[in-house]
Scaffold this active site. Sequence first.
Site: not given
Ligand code: ACO
Length: 331
Positions: A112, A258, A288
Amino acid sequence: MRAYIKGLGTFVPSRVVTNADLAEKMDTSDEWIRQRTGIVERRYVEEGTASSDLGCAATKAAAEDAGIALEEIDFIILATLSPDRFFPGTACYMQAKLGLPGVPALDIRQQCTGFVYGLTLAESLVRSGGYRNILLVGAEVHSHSLDFTTRGRDVAVLFGDGAGAAIVSPLEDGSERGILAHALHADGRFAEKLCIHGWDISRDPYMTAEDIEAGEQYPKMEGRYVFKEAVTRVPQVIHEVLAKTGHSVADLDLLVPHQANLRINEAVAKQIGIDPAKVVNNIQRFGNTTAASIALALADARAQDRLHPGDLVCLAALGSGFTWGALTLRW
Ligand code: ACO
C-alpha cells in the site's frame, strides 16, 4: 532541480461488484462492510486481465495528460503486490506491452505504500540520473487471489482492482511546484501481520496441497493490529514529512491518504487536526486498490476541482511489511 508530476492517469475495470454481490458468496452484509470500512463497491477485472494490462491503460492516460508520446518514457517503475508472475518483474511485461524495448523496468514491492516509495524513487532518479519522463505505475489485480468463502471474508471484502500512473519529470519553469520532501519507513518484524503465508520459498515445495486446502494461498491479515498501526504511524509520518520543509498541518491544502479503510482515514484526520473537507476519500467506490489507491484518489480530487496549481498536498500510506511513508508536493 525539482521533480514534479507532469501527468496523471488512472484505469479501473468496468465490472462493478457491490457489497450485496459479495454477500451472495459469503456470510457478510452491505451494512457490515459499510460500517466497518466505508466501502460500497469495488471493480474487478474479467478473466484474462493482468496487473500489467491495467498498468498499461493507466500509462496511456498519464502520457496523454502529460502531453508526451509513450516513446518519451525513459524509465519504468511499477509498484504492485499482485505481479503478473512471480518472476520476471511485471514492469518488464508492461514495458513490452507499451512497446518500449530497452527502457529500464523496475518492480518495487511496498504494497500500500508503493506509490509513495515509487514517487520518492522517481524524484531521486530525475534529480540524480537525468531521466526526463519516469513512468510510475501502481497496478493491482486483487480479485484473482482472494478467498471468496466466509473463511476469507475479513480480507476479501476490502480489496478492488485498478491502476494509477504518473509521469515524473524535471521542473523547468522555475516555479515553486513539485515534490518537496519525503519520509519513508519499514519494519519487517511485523511482516507476518499481513501476508500470504502459504508461499514460502524456504520449503520444498514452497507451497503444498495442504496449504491450498487450508486457504494459505490467500492473504491473511490481523485486521485490528494493522488498523492500530495505521492510525499511529500515519499521523507520525505526516508530521515528520511536513517538518522537513517547515510546514505544519494548517498549511496543507489536501491530504491524499491510502485508501485502506474510511475509518482509518477519519481517525488520522482527527488526530492531526485537519479539516475533513481537505481529506480525499474514494474507497467507497473502489475499495482498497493498494499501490494504485493514492493515484486514483489524487486523480479524483483533480476531477472534482479540489486540486489547484500551487496547492500543498501530502500523500501518506501504511501497508504490509510494514511499510509506511509520506510525501509532500506543490501541485
Ligand atoms: N462480514 C461480516 N462479518 C465479518 C466480516 C465480514 N466481511 N469480516 C469479519 N467479520 C466478523 C469477524 O468474524 C468477527 O466476528 P466475531 O466477533 O464473531 O469473531 C467480527 O466481524 C469482528 O471482526 P474484526 O476483525 O475484529 O473486525 P474489525 O472491526 O477489526 O474490522 C477490518 C475488520 C475492517 C478488516 C479492520 O480491522 C481493518 O480495516 N483493518 C485494517 C486494514 C488495513 O489497513 N489494511 C492495510 C492495508 S492492506 C495492504 O497493505 C495490502
